[in-house]
Design an enzyme around this catalytic site. Structure first.
Site, mmCIF file in Angstrom:
data_model
loop_
_atom_site.group_PDB
_atom_site.id
_atom_site.type_symbol
_atom_site.label_atom_id
_atom_site.label_comp_id
_atom_site.label_asym_id
_atom_site.label_seq_id
_atom_site.Cartn_x
_atom_site.Cartn_y
_atom_site.Cartn_z
ATOM 1 C CB THR A 204 39.939 -20.504 20.876
ATOM 2 O OG1 THR A 204 39.446 -20.528 19.546
ATOM 3 C CG2 THR A 204 38.930 -21.169 21.800
ATOM 4 C CD GLU A 262 31.047 -13.487 31.918
ATOM 5 O OE1 GLU A 262 31.150 -12.288 31.558
ATOM 6 O OE2 GLU A 262 31.986 -14.288 31.863
ATOM 7 C CG HIS A 280 34.733 -11.198 31.878
ATOM 8 N ND1 HIS A 280 33.741 -11.576 31.010
ATOM 9 C CD2 HIS A 280 35.815 -10.944 31.091
ATOM 10 C CE1 HIS A 280 34.169 -11.538 29.767
ATOM 11 N NE2 HIS A 280 35.436 -11.160 29.795
ATOM 12 N N GLY A 282 39.929 -10.452 33.083
ATOM 13 C CA GLY A 282 41.031 -10.560 32.137
ATOM 14 C C GLY A 282 41.584 -9.237 31.667
#
Length: 531
Positions: A204, A262, A280, A282
């Site tokens: 989300t 981050e 990170h 993704g």
């Protein structure tokens, strides 16, 4: 030729796309890291293409005097001050589909790594140990997967879960029952998902409603031994609460790709045996990086050259195919709004926009934005289609939209009605085959008037001599009339006149006209049109 600055690393193919489509491009991939140098240079460009390194702050936006569009190669726009860009009328685009597969695959990979303790097993084995009995995993098949957020990425993860013979629960306020059935998932509320899911994966966006959606209260509702995966946004999980849930055994393991802060060089989750952490990753595949770079170049070039808008965060999309057909009606909507904005001196409380006939089948969100821009521009000169909806909302204007089938002699027209505390004003217009806007009704009175850069609008009681009065006053003061349109609601009733002039109507002549008792009101108007 429009100019674009690429301030982060982007594919050479993407840079070539700009050039091939008629856009001048400066590729300075390290400039985004130098705030002062970027600040000094940004005023030269119409477009800014970035990844995550460039921070587009309000200060930078204020210095970007020519900037029209910001393109983010990727889905996240956390590094762009979107409200500041919107207020300045700058379109912010992202590429929400270019890394969907990659991010979804990373979430599934983390689920497997978590279920079978692969990182720990790998480290142990490479250290010369053979701890076969230590790493007892759990099967994926037959387990319940809870997907929070079932949009582009979440729906891909859900379909992969179904393919793995998992029972998939999906929570998403915008997920329809039909779409859930198509995906093969069960649509549920969060309070039902938490106690049933063996694995929970987050997909989300970060909003005020989703921030900290996984917290101590949520963990209390989950089954013991649940496993958590987050490849979406840091901050969706309250990290301190996750640490406690891991320590207590309520959560058997967590796979985290994104963090509250981050780069995450120090985090309470680091070092915990039941945590898999990645930096990170993704969107970190060769295919995804190439896809988002090419997509952002195509989107920005299409906007700067053709006026097409796609994947914009703060502007309705306009496809390259519909842009030519929509363009004259965008100008019409803007002109209608500008008319009402110039003749209305009180604060506007409500705006109703009616789309009749063919206009009702068009991209009405774009037309509404254009109408609001015209409406507000008399008070705020630098408003445009991006900033207008925000300004209207800030001013408390209530907006309503009506669509209906063809109801008159015109194939399609647009009507705008505004209400103030004391009065209601309305105007309607259409575009003829030449693509130019025309006024067809004012205050419920029909007429046919060309739209010119300089015009004069008058109201009066219907009586002989008004045309002569207007002509005489204009003639003796060397005000040339290019076109003259009249209308009345009934004989002897209310009448209006619209004069299309060669130049601005002089103030002294306006005073003379207003002094005649036969004229109820006279208002000079100006429109941004090319005739």
């Amino acid at each position: 030729m429009p100019r674009v600055l690429v301030s982060d690393k982007l594919s050479p193919t993407a840079v070539q796309i700009f050039k091939d489509r008629g856009v001048e491009v400066d590729y300075l991939p390290d400039l985004g890291k130098d705030k002062e140098a970027l600040l000094a240079k940004i005023g030269e460009y119409d477009g800014l293409a970035i990844r995550s390194a460039t921070k587009v702050t309000e200060k930078l936006i204020n210095a970007a005097t020519n900037l029209k569009v910001i393109g983010r190669a990727g889905i996240g726009v956390d590094n762009v001050d979107i409200p500041a860009a919107s207020r300045r009328g700058i379109i912010v685009m992202n590429t929400p589909f270019g890394n969907s597969i990659t991010t979804a695959e990373h979430a599934v990979a983390l689920m497997f790594a978590l279920a079978r303790q692969l990182p720990e097993a790998n480290a142990s084995t490479q250290a010369g140990k053979w701890e076969k009995n230590r790493f007892m995993g759990t099967e994926i098949t037959g387990k319940v997967l809870g997907v929070i957020g079932c949009g582009n990425i979440g729906s891909i993860v859900a379909s992969r879960g179904v393919g793995l013979r998992m029972k998939v629960l999906a929570y998403d306020p915008f997920l329809s029952e039909a779409r859930a059935t198509e995906l093969g998932v069960e649509k549920v509320e969060l309070d039902e998902l938490f106690p049933r899911a063996d694995f929970i994966t987050l997909h989300t966006p970060m909003t005020d409603k989703t921030r900290g959606i996984i917290n101590a209260d949520a963990f209390a509702k989950m089954k013991k031994g649940v496993r958590i995966i987050n490849c979406a946004r840091g901050g969706l999980i309250v990290e301190a609460d996750l640490v406690e849930a891991l320590k207590s055994g309520k959560v058997a393991g967590a796979a985290i790709d994104v963090f509250e802060t981050e780069p995450a060089t120090d985090n309470p989750l680091f070092g915990m045996e039941n945590v898999v952490a990645t930096p990170h990753l993704g969107a970190s595949t060769t295919e995804a990086q190439e896809n988002v770079a090419l997509q952002v170049a195509e989107q920005m070039a299409d906007y700067l050259v053709k006026g097409a808008v796609s994947n914009a965060i703060n502007m309705p999309s306009i496809t390259a195919e519909e842009a030519p057909r929509l363009k004259p009606f965008i100008k019409l909507a803007e002109v209608l709004g500008a008319f009402v904005g110039q003749v209305t001196e009180e604060p506007i409380q409500e705006v109703e926009i009616l789309f009749d006939g063919q206009t009702a089948t068009m991209n009405t969100r774009a037309l509404i934005s254009a109408a609001l821009a015209g409406l507000i521009r008399p008070q705020v000169a630098d408003v445009n289609m991006v900033s207008a909806p925000i300004m209207a909302k800030e001013r408390g204007i209530i907006l309503s939209e009506i669509k209906r089938d063809k109801s008159g002699v015109f194939d399609g027209y647009i009507s705008i009605t505004v209400k103030t505390a004391k009065q209601t004003r309305s105007i309607a217009g259409t575009c003829f085959s030449d693509g130019k806007p025309r006024f067809i009704q004012i205050k419920g009175i029909n007429l046919d008037a060309e739209v010119g850069q300089h015009m004069l609008y008058t109201t009066n009681a219907d009586a002989p001599g008004i045309i002569g009065l207007l002509g005489t006053i204009c003639g003796k003061n060397s005000v040339n009339i290019a076109n003259f349109a009249l209308g009345r609601n009934q004989p002897g009733g209310d009448a209006i006149a619209l004069l299309y002039l060669d130049g601005p109507f002089p103030e002294n002549v306006l005073a003379e006209l207003r002094s005649d008792e036969r004229i109820d009101s006279a208002k000079p108007l100006s429109f941004d049109v090319v005739n």
